[in-house]
Design a protein around this motif. Structure first.
Motif, PDB file in Angstrom:
ATOM      1  N   VAL A  53     -35.018 -15.397  -7.034  1.00 29.63           N
ATOM      2  CA  VAL A  53     -34.469 -16.562  -6.339  1.00 29.63           C
ATOM      3  C   VAL A  53     -35.031 -17.851  -6.943  1.00 29.63           C
ATOM      4  N   LYS A  54     -36.323 -17.879  -7.230  1.00 30.67           N
ATOM      5  CA  LYS A  54     -36.938 -19.074  -7.825  1.00 30.67           C
ATOM      6  C   LYS A  54     -36.310 -19.397  -9.178  1.00 30.67           C
ATOM      7  N   ASN A  55     -36.032 -18.362  -9.975  1.00 25.57           N
ATOM      8  CA  ASN A  55     -35.441 -18.570 -11.296  1.00 25.57           C
ATOM      9  C   ASN A  55     -33.964 -18.940 -11.213  1.00 25.57           C
ATOM     10  N   MET A  56     -33.256 -18.384 -10.237  1.00 25.29           N
ATOM     11  CA  MET A  56     -31.830 -18.624 -10.114  1.00 25.29           C
ATOM     12  C   MET A  56     -31.521 -19.989  -9.497  1.00 25.29           C
ATOM     13  N   LEU A  57     -32.318 -20.377  -8.507  1.00 25.83           N
ATOM     14  CA  LEU A  57     -32.108 -21.649  -7.816  1.00 25.83           C
ATOM     15  C   LEU A  57     -33.291 -22.558  -8.083  1.00 25.83           C
ATOM     16  N   PRO A  58     -33.121 -23.576  -8.904  1.00 25.02           N
ATOM     17  CA  PRO A  58     -34.225 -24.484  -9.212  1.00 25.02           C
ATOM     18  C   PRO A  58     -34.805 -25.092  -7.933  1.00 25.02           C
ATOM     19  N   GLU A  59     -36.068 -25.482  -8.000  1.00 25.87           N
ATOM     20  CA  GLU A  59     -36.769 -26.013  -6.823  1.00 25.87           C
ATOM     21  C   GLU A  59     -36.021 -27.165  -6.171  1.00 25.87           C
ATOM     22  N   SER A  60     -35.354 -27.979  -6.970  1.00 27.16           N
ATOM     23  CA  SER A  60     -34.637 -29.132  -6.416  1.00 27.16           C
ATOM     24  C   SER A  60     -33.473 -28.716  -5.518  1.00 27.16           C
ATOM     25  N   THR A  61     -33.009 -27.469  -5.634  1.00 28.60           N
ATOM     26  CA  THR A  61     -31.886 -27.002  -4.803  1.00 28.60           C
ATOM     27  C   THR A  61     -32.362 -26.262  -3.566  1.00 28.60           C
ATOM     28  N   ARG A  62     -33.663 -26.026  -3.461  1.00 25.91           N
ATOM     29  CA  ARG A  62     -34.195 -25.256  -2.332  1.00 25.91           C
ATOM     30  C   ARG A  62     -34.855 -26.178  -1.324  1.00 25.91           C
ATOM     31  N   LYS A  63     -34.621 -25.910  -0.054  1.00 28.31           N
ATOM     32  CA  LYS A  63     -35.301 -26.660   0.997  1.00 28.31           C
ATOM     33  C   LYS A  63     -36.713 -26.103   1.117  1.00 28.31           C
ATOM     34  N   SER A  64     -37.648 -26.959   1.511  1.00 28.81           N
ATOM     35  CA  SER A  64     -39.015 -26.468   1.661  1.00 28.81           C
ATOM     36  C   SER A  64     -39.141 -25.612   2.912  1.00 28.81           C
ATOM     37  N   TYR A  65     -38.299 -25.881   3.902  1.00 27.29           N
ATOM     38  CA  TYR A  65     -38.366 -25.112   5.143  1.00 27.29           C
ATOM     39  C   TYR A  65     -37.006 -25.134   5.818  1.00 27.29           C
ATOM     40  N   VAL A  66     -36.524 -23.989   6.217  1.00 31.50           N
ATOM     41  CA  VAL A  66     -35.269 -23.880   6.955  1.00 31.50           C
ATOM     42  C   VAL A  66     -35.617 -23.274   8.308  1.00 31.50           C
ATOM     43  N   LYS A  67     -35.242 -23.946   9.373  1.00 34.35           N
ATOM     44  CA  LYS A  67     -35.577 -23.465  10.709  1.00 34.35           C
ATOM     45  C   LYS A  67     -34.872 -22.142  10.993  1.00 34.35           C
ATOM     46  N   GLU A  68     -35.626 -21.225  11.569  1.00 31.45           N
ATOM     47  CA  GLU A  68     -35.065 -19.916  11.892  1.00 31.45           C
ATOM     48  C   GLU A  68     -33.936 -20.049  12.925  1.00 31.45           C
ATOM     49  N   GLU A  69     -34.020 -21.059  13.774  1.00 26.92           N
ATOM     50  CA  GLU A  69     -32.960 -21.254  14.778  1.00 26.92           C
ATOM     51  C   GLU A  69     -31.629 -21.582  14.101  1.00 26.92           C
ATOM     52  N   TYR A  70     -31.660 -22.201  12.916  1.00 25.73           N
ATOM     53  CA  TYR A  70     -30.425 -22.461  12.172  1.00 25.73           C
ATOM     54  C   TYR A  70     -29.796 -21.147  11.718  1.00 25.73           C
ATOM     55  N   ILE A  71     -30.640 -20.223  11.298  1.00 25.16           N
ATOM     56  CA  ILE A  71     -30.141 -18.928  10.834  1.00 25.16           C
ATOM     57  C   ILE A  71     -29.580 -18.138  12.016  1.00 25.16           C
ATOM     58  N   ASP A  72     -30.246 -18.231  13.166  1.00 16.37           N
ATOM     59  CA  ASP A  72     -29.727 -17.577  14.375  1.00 16.37           C
ATOM     60  C   ASP A  72     -28.346 -18.131  14.726  1.00 16.37           C
ATOM     61  N   ALA A  73     -28.185 -19.455  14.626  1.00 24.39           N
ATOM     62  CA  ALA A  73     -26.896 -20.095  14.915  1.00 24.39           C
ATOM     63  C   ALA A  73     -25.850 -19.679  13.879  1.00 24.39           C
ATOM     64  N   LEU A  74     -26.251 -19.556  12.619  1.00 26.04           N
ATOM     65  CA  LEU A  74     -25.335 -19.112  11.569  1.00 26.04           C
ATOM     66  C   LEU A  74     -24.795 -17.722  11.912  1.00 26.04           C
ATOM     67  N   TYR A  75     -25.684 -16.807  12.307  1.00 28.10           N
ATOM     68  CA  TYR A  75     -25.262 -15.458  12.696  1.00 28.10           C
ATOM     69  C   TYR A  75     -24.298 -15.516  13.881  1.00 28.10           C
ATOM     70  N   ALA A  76     -24.633 -16.328  14.889  1.00 33.03           N
ATOM     71  CA  ALA A  76     -23.850 -16.357  16.128  1.00 33.03           C
ATOM     72  C   ALA A  76     -22.514 -17.087  15.985  1.00 33.03           C
ATOM     73  N   GLU A  77     -22.495 -18.179  15.210  1.00 32.19           N
ATOM     74  CA  GLU A  77     -21.319 -19.052  15.175  1.00 32.19           C
ATOM     75  C   GLU A  77     -20.450 -18.925  13.930  1.00 32.19           C
ATOM     76  N   VAL A  78     -21.011 -18.463  12.836  1.00 30.44           N
ATOM     77  CA  VAL A  78     -20.275 -18.486  11.566  1.00 30.44           C
ATOM     78  C   VAL A  78     -19.964 -17.091  11.033  1.00 30.44           C
ATOM     79  N   LEU A  79     -20.973 -16.247  10.982  1.00 28.92           N
ATOM     80  CA  LEU A  79     -20.787 -14.925  10.393  1.00 28.92           C
ATOM     81  C   LEU A  79     -20.054 -14.009  11.360  1.00 28.92           C
ATOM     82  N   GLY A  80     -19.219 -13.142  10.818  1.00 28.29           N
ATOM     83  CA  GLY A  80     -18.483 -12.218  11.668  1.00 28.29           C
ATOM     84  C   GLY A  80     -17.372 -11.532  10.918  1.00 28.29           C
TER      85      GLY A  80
END
Length: 152
Positions: A53-80
């Motif tokens: 992942v580090k090699n594929m996505l340069p540091e400038s494209t990665r967030k330093s921290y993504v809230k887990e609650e965002y991922i929970d919302a992604l599962y609940a509202e977007v994925l399906g």
């Protein structure tokens, strides 16, 4: 654990006379609890995925921290069943985000590659969700190291 604390742990065990050399000078034995070895034992698959992942996505494209609650919302509202069917109930943390393995449920559109149609559908659903503007989805090759059976 990334193994970065291994030297400190070994020094501590030596200082406390809990590390013993084997008869062939290449092996050693120790007396230690699992919690003391937590920083020494490295999950090699996890480390390899992180490097990919580090090699594929340069540091400038990665967030330093993504809230887990965002991922929970992604599962609940977007994925399906109309976008992406995750294989796992929990996303795997990787540098700059999370890895969610699964299967695209988006059908190809005329003039678009499958991956492009999939990302467009995800982007449209994300824009209508509570995580709009907070996360970005990327469609990448699964960085999981192949098993011996998959290589053959």
């Amino acid at each position: 654990p990334d193994g970065s604390n291994a030297t400190e742990t070994v020094i501590k065990l030596m200082e406390e006379d809990r590390l013993y050399e084997g008869e062939d000078d290449e092996k050693f034995s120790m007396i230690a609890s699992a919690s003391e070895l937590e920083d020494v034992i490295v999950d090699l698959d996890f480390a390899e995925i992180n490097e990919f992942v580090k090699n594929m996505l340069p540091e400038s494209t990665r967030k330093s921290y993504v809230k887990e609650e965002y991922i929970d919302a992604l599962y609940a509202e977007v994925l399906g069943k109309d976008t992406f069917n995750p294989r796992e109930r929990k996303a795997q943390a990787v540098p700059g985000g999370y890895l969610i393995r699964g299967e695209s449920k988006v059908r190809s559109k005329k003039g678009m590659e499958d991956g492009d149609a999939f990302v467009q559908a995800l982007d449209e659903k994300i824009a209508k969700s509570s995580v709009a503007g907070k996360i970005q989805a990327y469609y990448i090759l699964d960085p999981t190291p192949p098993s011996g059976e998959e290589i053959m």
